[in-house]
Design a protein around this motif. Structure first.
Motif, PDB file in Angstrom:
ATOM      1  N   VAL A  59       0.799  -1.266  -0.016  1.00  0.00           N
ATOM      2  CA  VAL A  59      -0.110  -0.069  -0.005  1.00  0.00           C
ATOM      3  C   VAL A  59       0.711   1.229   0.092  1.00  0.00           C
ATOM      4  CG1 VAL A  59      -1.836   1.133   1.212  1.00  0.00           C
ATOM      5  CG2 VAL A  59      -1.630  -1.231   1.193  1.00  0.00           C
ATOM      6  N   TYR A  60       0.619   2.162  -1.006  1.00  0.00           N
ATOM      7  CA  TYR A  60       1.623   3.255  -0.971  1.00  0.00           C
ATOM      8  C   TYR A  60       1.008   4.407  -1.757  1.00  0.00           C
ATOM      9  CZ  TYR A  60       2.230   1.256  -5.739  1.00  0.00           C
ATOM     10  OH  TYR A  60       2.153   0.943  -6.987  1.00  0.00           O
ATOM     11  N   TRP A  61       1.279   5.436  -1.843  1.00  0.00           N
ATOM     12  CA  TRP A  61       0.780   6.740  -2.399  1.00  0.00           C
ATOM     13  C   TRP A  61       1.542   7.158  -3.711  1.00  0.00           C
ATOM     14  CZ3 TRP A  61      -3.694   9.102  -0.960  1.00  0.00           C
ATOM     15  CH2 TRP A  61      -4.281   8.777   0.361  1.00  0.00           C
ATOM     16  N   VAL A  62       0.685   7.486  -4.820  1.00  0.00           N
ATOM     17  CA  VAL A  62       1.448   8.112  -6.076  1.00  0.00           C
ATOM     18  C   VAL A  62       0.922   9.301  -6.151  1.00  0.00           C
ATOM     19  CG1 VAL A  62       1.303   7.840  -8.464  1.00  0.00           C
ATOM     20  CG2 VAL A  62       1.592   5.700  -6.967  1.00  0.00           C
ATOM     21  N   GLN A  63       1.551  10.503  -6.363  1.00  0.00           N
ATOM     22  CA  GLN A  63       1.113  11.924  -6.769  1.00  0.00           C
ATOM     23  C   GLN A  63       1.298  11.859  -8.181  1.00  0.00           C
ATOM     24  OE1 GLN A  63       3.008  14.760  -4.019  1.00  0.00           O
ATOM     25  NE2 GLN A  63       2.669  16.560  -5.739  1.00  0.00           N
ATOM     26  N   ALA A  64       0.144  12.624  -8.869  1.00  0.00           N
ATOM     27  CA  ALA A  64       0.077  12.954  -9.998  1.00  0.00           C
ATOM     28  C   ALA A  64       1.156  14.085 -10.333  1.00  0.00           C
ATOM     29  CB  ALA A  64      -1.367  13.711 -10.333  1.00  0.00           C
ATOM     30  N   LYS A  65       1.478  13.971 -11.512  1.00  0.00           N
ATOM     31  CA  LYS A  65       2.486  15.044 -11.978  1.00  0.00           C
ATOM     32  C   LYS A  65       1.974  16.290 -12.665  1.00  0.00           C
ATOM     33  CE  LYS A  65       6.314  11.619 -12.719  1.00  0.00           C
ATOM     34  NZ  LYS A  65       7.079  10.893 -13.764  1.00  0.00           N
ATOM     35  N   ASN A  66       0.747  15.954 -13.058  1.00  0.00           N
ATOM     36  CA  ASN A  66      -0.051  17.116 -13.660  1.00  0.00           C
ATOM     37  C   ASN A  66      -1.154  17.459 -12.793  1.00  0.00           C
ATOM     38  OD1 ASN A  66      -0.393  18.879 -15.945  1.00  0.00           O
ATOM     39  ND2 ASN A  66      -2.375  17.425 -16.309  1.00  0.00           N
ATOM     40  N   ALA A  67      -1.324  18.601 -12.535  1.00  0.00           N
ATOM     41  CA  ALA A  67      -2.514  19.234 -11.737  1.00  0.00           C
ATOM     42  C   ALA A  67      -3.661  19.184 -12.466  1.00  0.00           C
ATOM     43  CB  ALA A  67      -2.212  20.381 -10.680  1.00  0.00           C
ATOM     44  N   ILE A  68      -4.878  19.133 -11.878  1.00  0.00           N
ATOM     45  CA  ILE A  68      -6.245  19.631 -12.381  1.00  0.00           C
ATOM     46  C   ILE A  68      -6.065  21.183 -12.596  1.00  0.00           C
ATOM     47  CG2 ILE A  68      -8.724  19.581 -12.199  1.00  0.00           C
ATOM     48  CD1 ILE A  68      -8.457  16.564 -11.303  1.00  0.00           C
ATOM     49  N   PRO A  69      -6.410  21.837 -13.543  1.00  0.00           N
ATOM     50  CA  PRO A  69      -6.204  23.272 -13.448  1.00  0.00           C
ATOM     51  C   PRO A  69      -7.474  24.139 -12.509  1.00  0.00           C
ATOM     52  CG  PRO A  69      -7.248  22.727 -15.676  1.00  0.00           C
ATOM     53  CD  PRO A  69      -6.612  21.490 -15.057  1.00  0.00           C
ATOM     54  N   SER A  70      -7.282  25.194 -12.168  1.00  0.00           N
ATOM     55  CA  SER A  70      -7.985  25.810 -11.301  1.00  0.00           C
ATOM     56  C   SER A  70      -9.325  26.159 -11.889  1.00  0.00           C
ATOM     57  CB  SER A  70      -7.655  27.224 -10.859  1.00  0.00           C
ATOM     58  OG  SER A  70      -7.138  27.976 -11.750  1.00  0.00           O
ATOM     59  N   ASP A  71      -9.379  26.256 -13.228  1.00  0.00           N
ATOM     60  CA  ASP A  71     -10.662  26.406 -13.722  1.00  0.00           C
ATOM     61  C   ASP A  71     -11.245  25.301 -14.464  1.00  0.00           C
ATOM     62  OD1 ASP A  71      -8.569  26.288 -15.857  1.00  0.00           O
ATOM     63  OD2 ASP A  71      -9.256  27.904 -17.198  1.00  0.00           O
ATOM     64  N   TRP A  72     -11.064  24.173 -13.886  1.00  0.00           N
ATOM     65  CA  TRP A  72     -11.600  22.786 -14.142  1.00  0.00           C
ATOM     66  C   TRP A  72     -13.109  22.804 -14.557  1.00  0.00           C
ATOM     67  CZ3 TRP A  72     -15.642  21.381 -11.235  1.00  0.00           C
ATOM     68  CH2 TRP A  72     -15.781  21.716 -10.072  1.00  0.00           C
ATOM     69  N   LYS A  73     -13.194  21.993 -15.381  1.00  0.00           N
ATOM     70  CA  LYS A  73     -14.797  21.950 -16.124  1.00  0.00           C
ATOM     71  C   LYS A  73     -15.390  20.530 -16.202  1.00  0.00           C
ATOM     72  CE  LYS A  73     -14.050  25.845 -19.610  1.00  0.00           C
ATOM     73  NZ  LYS A  73     -12.775  26.149 -18.974  1.00  0.00           N
ATOM     74  N   ALA A  74     -16.559  20.629 -15.599  1.00  0.00           N
ATOM     75  CA  ALA A  74     -17.252  19.336 -15.571  1.00  0.00           C
ATOM     76  C   ALA A  74     -17.196  18.547 -16.732  1.00  0.00           C
ATOM     77  CB  ALA A  74     -18.864  19.539 -14.992  1.00  0.00           C
ATOM     78  N   GLY A  75     -17.165  17.166 -17.089  1.00  0.00           N
ATOM     79  CA  GLY A  75     -17.134  16.574 -17.964  1.00  0.00           C
ATOM     80  C   GLY A  75     -15.841  16.401 -18.828  1.00  0.00           C
ATOM     81  N   GLU A  76     -14.873  16.993 -18.371  1.00  0.00           N
ATOM     82  CA  GLU A  76     -13.457  17.240 -19.022  1.00  0.00           C
ATOM     83  C   GLU A  76     -12.600  16.077 -18.242  1.00  0.00           C
ATOM     84  OE1 GLU A  76     -11.756  20.918 -19.717  1.00  0.00           O
ATOM     85  OE2 GLU A  76     -12.938  21.235 -21.165  1.00  0.00           O
ATOM     86  N   ALA A  77     -11.559  15.563 -18.841  1.00  0.00           N
ATOM     87  CA  ALA A  77     -10.591  14.524 -18.256  1.00  0.00           C
ATOM     88  C   ALA A  77      -9.189  15.116 -18.445  1.00  0.00           C
ATOM     89  CB  ALA A  77     -10.678  13.251 -18.830  1.00  0.00           C
ATOM     90  N   TYR A  78      -8.483  14.690 -17.510  1.00  0.00           N
ATOM     91  CA  TYR A  78      -7.239  15.301 -17.252  1.00  0.00           C
ATOM     92  C   TYR A  78      -6.115  14.401 -16.881  1.00  0.00           C
ATOM     93  CZ  TYR A  78      -9.933  19.585 -16.823  1.00  0.00           C
ATOM     94  OH  TYR A  78     -10.715  20.543 -16.802  1.00  0.00           O
ATOM     95  N   ASP A  79      -5.039  14.371 -18.036  1.00  0.00           N
ATOM     96  CA  ASP A  79      -3.891  13.268 -17.695  1.00  0.00           C
ATOM     97  C   ASP A  79      -3.125  13.448 -16.626  1.00  0.00           C
ATOM     98  OD1 ASP A  79      -1.639  12.308 -20.401  1.00  0.00           O
ATOM     99  OD2 ASP A  79      -1.636  11.697 -18.199  1.00  0.00           O
ATOM    100  N   SER A  80      -2.800  12.704 -15.676  1.00  0.00           N
ATOM    101  CA  SER A  80      -2.120  12.484 -14.448  1.00  0.00           C
ATOM    102  C   SER A  80      -0.469  12.643 -14.866  1.00  0.00           C
ATOM    103  CB  SER A  80      -2.330  11.577 -13.319  1.00  0.00           C
ATOM    104  OG  SER A  80      -1.866  10.295 -14.168  1.00  0.00           O
ATOM    105  N   GLN A  81      -0.215  12.234 -15.931  1.00  0.00           N
ATOM    106  CA  GLN A  81       1.078  11.985 -16.317  1.00  0.00           C
ATOM    107  C   GLN A  81       1.818  11.112 -15.579  1.00  0.00           C
ATOM    108  OE1 GLN A  81       3.064  15.674 -17.082  1.00  0.00           O
ATOM    109  NE2 GLN A  81       1.611  16.339 -18.700  1.00  0.00           N
ATOM    110  N   VAL A  82       1.067   9.903 -14.849  1.00  0.00           N
ATOM    111  CA  VAL A  82       1.730   8.764 -14.082  1.00  0.00           C
ATOM    112  C   VAL A  82       1.000   7.714 -14.487  1.00  0.00           C
ATOM    113  CG1 VAL A  82       2.689  10.473 -12.322  1.00  0.00           C
ATOM    114  CG2 VAL A  82       0.406   9.231 -12.051  1.00  0.00           C
ATOM    115  N   GLN A  83       1.569   6.398 -14.432  1.00  0.00           N
ATOM    116  CA  GLN A  83       0.822   5.172 -14.851  1.00  0.00           C
ATOM    117  C   GLN A  83       1.617   4.160 -13.644  1.00  0.00           C
ATOM    118  OE1 GLN A  83      -1.583   3.222 -14.825  1.00  0.00           O
ATOM    119  NE2 GLN A  83      -1.994   3.620 -16.950  1.00  0.00           N
ATOM    120  N   LEU A  84       0.837   3.134 -13.564  1.00  0.00           N
ATOM    121  CA  LEU A  84       1.277   2.164 -12.365  1.00  0.00           C
ATOM    122  C   LEU A  84       1.572   0.901 -13.290  1.00  0.00           C
ATOM    123  CD1 LEU A  84      -1.963   2.319 -10.012  1.00  0.00           C
ATOM    124  CD2 LEU A  84       0.383   3.601  -9.799  1.00  0.00           C
ATOM    125  N   ASP A  85       2.550   0.026 -12.486  1.00  0.00           N
ATOM    126  CA  ASP A  85       3.045  -1.009 -13.229  1.00  0.00           C
ATOM    127  C   ASP A  85       1.948  -2.211 -13.119  1.00  0.00           C
ATOM    128  OD1 ASP A  85       5.631   0.242 -14.107  1.00  0.00           O
ATOM    129  OD2 ASP A  85       6.293  -0.347 -12.116  1.00  0.00           O
TER     130      ASP A  85
END
Length: 251
Positions: free
Chosen positions: A225-251
């Motif tokens: 059990v461990y934590w993974v931090q996204a490299k890319n933040a969701i912008p402050s002007d986020w919009k409902a229905g949109e998707a944002y790339d975390s720029q991380v993936q798991l093995d």
């Protein structure tokens, strides 16, 4: 829906086949499986995981609802190899399914889309025979999910209301990993704030930070059990229905 990061990275394609990695050392578990009605044989966009259209078509529609493997919603997105036991009609490799819903049947662990259920048959005639049975004896094992070219994605659910309420759906989690928690960084307090698991893999918060949203997610998998931090933040002007790339993936 579109993927957004610091740069635009294109449109998210929901219909994809997983590339499973088979682990022959892992034992199968005996169970039972059935299927649910679907006019087009795909999954349902109203699944309890919160996936929407993604849950209908991911893995080319080979999806399933589970009961004992539900894990309070953290079992959403897990991938399994499932094969039936009747040697006369069943394919030796069976089918590969993604968990997109909660479902209970007649002492079953899997309630499959018709497409997934049919793929357990060794040929079209055998698949029709399986449908006549309705419920079949199966064995299953968990396998790693593989989403070639895709990172973990955060989709802002349509019911979100800017800027006072946000609900985030976690997509494209690779490997044999469960997402057990999500937190957002509260910059004014310099601490992590937990999001509530609303249902499935949807996490929400009232009065989220008004700045860019830096997220981290807790992973439970073979690595512990461990934590993974996204490299890319969701912008402050986020919009409902949109998707944002975390720029991380798991093995």
């Amino acid at each position: 829906m579109e993927l957004h990061s610091k740069y635009q990275v294109g449109r998210l394609v929901c219909v994809m086949l997983l590339l499973p990695t088979l682990c022959t050392s892992q034992d199968f578990t005996s169970s039972r499986a059935t299927y649910y009605g679907s006019p087009d044989c795909y999954g349902t966009p109203r699944g309890a995981c919160g996936y929407g259209e993604y849950g209908r078509t991911v893995n080319d529609g080979s999806v399933a609802g589970v009961s004992g493997l539900w894990k309070g919603g953290s079992g959403c997105g897990a991938c399994y190899q499932v094969r039936c036991k009747n040697s006369g009609v069943c394919d030796e490799y069976g089918t590969y399914v993604v968990v997109t819903d909660y479902g209970q049947g007649d002492r079953t662990d899997f309630v499959m889309s018709p497409l997934a259920y049919a793929r357990m048959g060794r040929n079209p005639d055998a698949s029709q025979e399986l449908f006549k049975y309705g419920v079949v004896e199966v064995e299953y094992r968990r396998i790693p999910c593989r989403y070639g070219g895709y990172n973990v994605v955060f989709k802002v659910q349509e019911q979100s209301s800017y800027p006072d309420y946000i609900a985030i759906l976690v997509l494209y989690v690779a490997g044999e990993n469960d997402i057990t928690a999500v937190e957002v960084f509260q910059e004014d307090r310099q601490q992590w704030r937990p999001l509530r698991r609303a249902y499935g893999v949807v996490f929400d918060a009232e009065n989220p930070p008004r700045s860019d949203l830096t997220l981290r997610f807790q992973v439970s998998g073979r690595g512990g059990v461990y934590w993974v931090q996204a490299k890319n933040a969701i912008p402050s002007d986020w919009k409902a229905g949109e998707a944002y790339d975390s720029q991380v993936q798991l093995d």
